[in-house]
Design a protein around this motif. Structure first.
Motif, PDB file in Angstrom:
ATOM      1  N   LEU A 268       8.044  11.149  -9.218  1.00  0.00           N
ATOM      2  CA  LEU A 268       9.323  11.282  -8.525  1.00  0.00           C
ATOM      3  C   LEU A 268      10.308  10.186  -8.938  1.00  0.00           C
ATOM      4  O   LEU A 268      11.510  10.439  -9.079  1.00  0.00           O
ATOM      5  CB  LEU A 268       9.107  11.240  -7.014  1.00  0.00           C
ATOM      6  CG  LEU A 268       8.320  12.402  -6.398  1.00  0.00           C
ATOM      7  CD1 LEU A 268       8.125  12.184  -4.911  1.00  0.00           C
ATOM      8  CD2 LEU A 268       9.048  13.718  -6.647  1.00  0.00           C
ATOM      9  N   ILE A 269       9.795   8.985  -9.137  1.00  0.00           N
ATOM     10  CA  ILE A 269      10.646   7.882  -9.583  1.00  0.00           C
ATOM     11  C   ILE A 269      11.193   8.177 -10.973  1.00  0.00           C
ATOM     12  O   ILE A 269      12.396   7.993 -11.245  1.00  0.00           O
ATOM     13  CB  ILE A 269       9.860   6.551  -9.584  1.00  0.00           C
ATOM     14  CG1 ILE A 269       9.239   6.267  -8.198  1.00  0.00           C
ATOM     15  CG2 ILE A 269      10.759   5.407 -10.022  1.00  0.00           C
ATOM     16  CD1 ILE A 269      10.232   5.980  -7.124  1.00  0.00           C
ATOM     17  N   GLU A 270      10.319   8.633 -11.857  1.00  0.00           N
ATOM     18  CA  GLU A 270      10.745   8.947 -13.225  1.00  0.00           C
ATOM     19  C   GLU A 270      11.739  10.100 -13.237  1.00  0.00           C
ATOM     20  O   GLU A 270      12.718  10.086 -13.994  1.00  0.00           O
ATOM     21  CB  GLU A 270       9.520   9.296 -14.084  1.00  0.00           C
ATOM     22  CG  GLU A 270       8.519   8.157 -14.257  1.00  0.00           C
ATOM     23  CD  GLU A 270       9.130   6.951 -14.951  1.00  0.00           C
ATOM     24  OE1 GLU A 270      10.042   7.146 -15.786  1.00  0.00           O
ATOM     25  OE2 GLU A 270       8.719   5.818 -14.636  1.00  0.00           O
TER      26      GLU A 270
ATOM     27  N   ARG B  67      16.530   3.656  -2.592  1.00  0.00           N
ATOM     28  CA  ARG B  67      17.122   4.152  -1.350  1.00  0.00           C
ATOM     29  C   ARG B  67      16.774   5.619  -1.078  1.00  0.00           C
ATOM     30  O   ARG B  67      16.453   5.986   0.058  1.00  0.00           O
ATOM     31  CB  ARG B  67      18.642   3.976  -1.403  1.00  0.00           C
ATOM     32  CG  ARG B  67      19.365   4.466  -0.161  1.00  0.00           C
ATOM     33  CD  ARG B  67      20.866   4.311  -0.326  1.00  0.00           C
ATOM     34  NE  ARG B  67      21.570   4.885   0.816  1.00  0.00           N
ATOM     35  CZ  ARG B  67      22.895   4.968   0.902  1.00  0.00           C
ATOM     36  NH1 ARG B  67      23.653   4.515  -0.090  1.00  0.00           N
ATOM     37  NH2 ARG B  67      23.465   5.502   1.966  1.00  0.00           N
ATOM     38  N   HIS B  68      16.832   6.453  -2.109  1.00  0.00           N
ATOM     39  CA  HIS B  68      16.723   7.894  -1.892  1.00  0.00           C
ATOM     40  C   HIS B  68      15.322   8.457  -2.155  1.00  0.00           C
ATOM     41  O   HIS B  68      15.046   9.592  -1.762  1.00  0.00           O
ATOM     42  CB  HIS B  68      17.739   8.637  -2.777  1.00  0.00           C
ATOM     43  CG  HIS B  68      19.168   8.310  -2.446  1.00  0.00           C
ATOM     44  ND1 HIS B  68      19.766   8.711  -1.278  1.00  0.00           N
ATOM     45  CD2 HIS B  68      20.097   7.591  -3.127  1.00  0.00           C
ATOM     46  CE1 HIS B  68      21.020   8.279  -1.246  1.00  0.00           C
ATOM     47  NE2 HIS B  68      21.246   7.589  -2.362  1.00  0.00           N
ATOM     48  N   VAL B  69      14.459   7.689  -2.828  1.00  0.00           N
ATOM     49  CA  VAL B  69      13.116   8.192  -3.128  1.00  0.00           C
ATOM     50  C   VAL B  69      12.039   7.342  -2.454  1.00  0.00           C
ATOM     51  O   VAL B  69      11.227   7.848  -1.680  1.00  0.00           O
ATOM     52  CB  VAL B  69      12.873   8.232  -4.658  1.00  0.00           C
ATOM     53  CG1 VAL B  69      11.457   8.736  -4.954  1.00  0.00           C
ATOM     54  CG2 VAL B  69      13.896   9.120  -5.345  1.00  0.00           C
ATOM     55  N   THR B  70      12.063   6.034  -2.739  1.00  0.00           N
ATOM     56  CA  THR B  70      10.981   5.168  -2.244  1.00  0.00           C
ATOM     57  C   THR B  70      11.038   5.009  -0.720  1.00  0.00           C
ATOM     58  O   THR B  70      10.021   5.199  -0.037  1.00  0.00           O
ATOM     59  CB  THR B  70      11.066   3.785  -2.910  1.00  0.00           C
ATOM     60  OG1 THR B  70      11.010   3.947  -4.329  1.00  0.00           O
ATOM     61  CG2 THR B  70       9.902   2.906  -2.456  1.00  0.00           C
TER      62      THR B  70
ATOM     63  N   SER C 223       0.830  -1.209   0.000  1.00  0.00           N
ATOM     64  CA  SER C 223       0.000   0.000   0.000  1.00  0.00           C
ATOM     65  C   SER C 223       0.864   1.258   0.000  1.00  0.00           C
ATOM     66  O   SER C 223       0.575   2.225  -0.723  1.00  0.00           O
ATOM     67  CB  SER C 223      -0.921  -0.014   1.221  1.00  0.00           C
ATOM     68  OG  SER C 223      -1.672   1.179   1.298  1.00  0.00           O
ATOM     69  N   ALA C 224       1.940   1.254   0.793  1.00  0.00           N
ATOM     70  CA  ALA C 224       2.811   2.430   0.867  1.00  0.00           C
ATOM     71  C   ALA C 224       3.573   2.652  -0.438  1.00  0.00           C
ATOM     72  O   ALA C 224       3.686   3.789  -0.924  1.00  0.00           O
ATOM     73  CB  ALA C 224       3.795   2.261   2.024  1.00  0.00           C
ATOM     74  N   ILE C 225       4.093   1.581  -1.030  1.00  0.00           N
ATOM     75  CA  ILE C 225       4.855   1.705  -2.279  1.00  0.00           C
ATOM     76  C   ILE C 225       3.950   2.184  -3.415  1.00  0.00           C
ATOM     77  O   ILE C 225       4.363   3.001  -4.255  1.00  0.00           O
ATOM     78  CB  ILE C 225       5.524   0.360  -2.628  1.00  0.00           C
ATOM     79  CG1 ILE C 225       6.613   0.036  -1.601  1.00  0.00           C
ATOM     80  CG2 ILE C 225       6.117   0.393  -4.030  1.00  0.00           C
ATOM     81  CD1 ILE C 225       7.212  -1.351  -1.749  1.00  0.00           C
ATOM     82  N   ASN C 226       2.727   1.687  -3.457  1.00  0.00           N
ATOM     83  CA  ASN C 226       1.792   2.113  -4.504  1.00  0.00           C
ATOM     84  C   ASN C 226       1.426   3.589  -4.384  1.00  0.00           C
ATOM     85  O   ASN C 226       0.993   4.202  -5.367  1.00  0.00           O
ATOM     86  CB  ASN C 226       0.519   1.268  -4.462  1.00  0.00           C
ATOM     87  CG  ASN C 226       0.726  -0.117  -5.038  1.00  0.00           C
ATOM     88  OD1 ASN C 226       1.629  -0.325  -5.860  1.00  0.00           O
ATOM     89  ND2 ASN C 226      -0.081  -1.069  -4.615  1.00  0.00           N
TER      90      ASN C 226
ATOM     91  N   ALA D 139      19.663   8.285 -11.754  1.00  0.00           N
ATOM     92  CA  ALA D 139      19.607   7.332 -10.638  1.00  0.00           C
ATOM     93  C   ALA D 139      19.229   5.943 -11.140  1.00  0.00           C
ATOM     94  O   ALA D 139      18.339   5.804 -11.997  1.00  0.00           O
ATOM     95  CB  ALA D 139      18.592   7.800  -9.597  1.00  0.00           C
ATOM     96  N   GLY D 140      19.912   4.931 -10.631  1.00  0.00           N
ATOM     97  CA  GLY D 140      19.561   3.555 -10.952  1.00  0.00           C
ATOM     98  C   GLY D 140      18.395   3.078 -10.103  1.00  0.00           C
ATOM     99  O   GLY D 140      17.862   3.821  -9.273  1.00  0.00           O
ATOM    100  N   ARG D 141      18.012   1.816 -10.289  1.00  0.00           N
ATOM    101  CA  ARG D 141      16.864   1.282  -9.545  1.00  0.00           C
ATOM    102  C   ARG D 141      17.126   1.274  -8.043  1.00  0.00           C
ATOM    103  O   ARG D 141      16.263   1.660  -7.254  1.00  0.00           O
ATOM    104  CB  ARG D 141      16.545  -0.130 -10.026  1.00  0.00           C
ATOM    105  CG  ARG D 141      15.386  -0.784  -9.301  1.00  0.00           C
ATOM    106  CD  ARG D 141      15.016  -2.109  -9.907  1.00  0.00           C
ATOM    107  NE  ARG D 141      14.472  -1.942 -11.252  1.00  0.00           N
ATOM    108  CZ  ARG D 141      14.025  -2.959 -11.996  1.00  0.00           C
ATOM    109  NH1 ARG D 141      14.095  -4.202 -11.523  1.00  0.00           N
ATOM    110  NH2 ARG D 141      13.539  -2.737 -13.187  1.00  0.00           N
TER     111      ARG D 141
END
Length: 293
Positions: A187-189, A203-206, A178-181, A196-198
């Motif tokens: 922001l990921i894009e 680490r820095h966004v999710t 639920s939190a990841i969704n 930034a790699g996956r």
């Protein structure tokens, strides 16, 4: 009092009143009775209750090594249970938020163990450790399956950890999913555009954005680990030689097996204070790391 205020008070009484009453009867009254009995030598049956003051508490810290041993076991179990359950739950959530064909089925499969009661789960895994692993070890010759899983203190400890993680990781997985969704894909894009790699994006966004879920999951896993009882009772009964006796099981044996209800209540009060302090420190520490969008 006008009609509007009276109506509002009536609504509050209707909706909050029954809950408050049950909380008072089921939680507060037993808690304060337990606090009172912790200063007595009551055996749980007799009408005569002898006041002993701090004698129970002094005895626990000076003449009761079994309680300190059970607390050390519970502390170690809580550490490994907390870390492994949250790591596995987050890893499953991270994988099952990808576009997989069977992700809904896998989510169900991983969540189902949490629905099974601890007592039943303990008896099932007792059969697996004693009979199932022995059969697999005989067929394959792998030493891992030939270990005396419930025969020594060390292996019994890890047996309980394995079952605990297997039971609860799926529940934490649902919270993490639920939190990841809810993490904005923009922001990921944007992080990927910046190079930034996956793993860097994770680490820095999710991770900073799912910290509220981490706070909840850590709190739940600390609570579950410290309150370990039914799984402990059905899988090892605290054996061998009390090597895997949790604090909850120690309190149960003190109060209901030895019939020293006053001593058991004193242990429960000490346990309550320690768990409350640890939980408050954990919530305070993880709350500071939460990020608001």
């Amino acid at each position: 009092m006008d009609l509007k205020k009276r109506s509002r008070l009536m609504q509050q009484f209707i909706f909050v009143g029954p809950t408050s009453l049950f909380f008072f009867v089921i939680v507060l009254i037993p808690f304060f009775l337990g606090l009172y009995y912790s200063f007595t030598s009551w055996n749980g049956i007799s009408r005569h209750v002898e006041w002993t003051g701090l004698r129970n508490y002094i005895h626990i810290f000076t003449k009761d090594p079994s309680f300190l041993n059970s607390f050390w076991f519970t502390a170690r179990f809580t550490f490994f249970g907390l870390v492994l359950t949250n790591l596995l739950g987050f890893m499953l959530a991270y994988v099952l938020t990808r576009k997989l064909f069977t992700r809904n089925l896998l989510r169900t499969v991983f969540f189902v163990p949490h629905v099974i009661g601890g007592l039943l789960l303990g008896f099932i895994w007792q059969f697996i450790f004693v009979r199932g692993f022995a059969s697999v070890g005989q067929a394959t010759g792998w030493s891992f399956f030939n270990l005396p899983w419930l025969g020594t203190g060390a292996t019994s400890f890890w047996a309980i950890v394995i079952v605990f993680v297997w039971q609860n990781a799926g529940y934490l997985m649902v919270i993490y999913i639920s939190a990841i969704n809810n993490v904005p894909q923009g922001l990921i894009e944007a992080s990927k555009v910046d190079g930034a790699g996956r793993m860097q994006a994770l680490r820095h966004v999710t991770l900073p954005l799912v910290m509220p879920a981490v706070t909840v999951c850590l709190f739940l896993s600390i609570s579950w680990s410290f309150k370990l009882f039914d799984l402990n009772l059905s899988l090892t009964k605290g054996g061998p030689f009390k090597a895997t006796e949790s604090v909850a099981l120690n309190i149960y044996n003190e109060a209901y097996t030895i019939s020293r209800f006053g001593m058991g209540s004193a242990k429960a009060m000490i346990f309550f204070v320690i768990v409350a302090i640890i939980s408050l420190l954990q919530v305070r520490a993880t709350k500071k790391r939460e990020v608001e969008l």
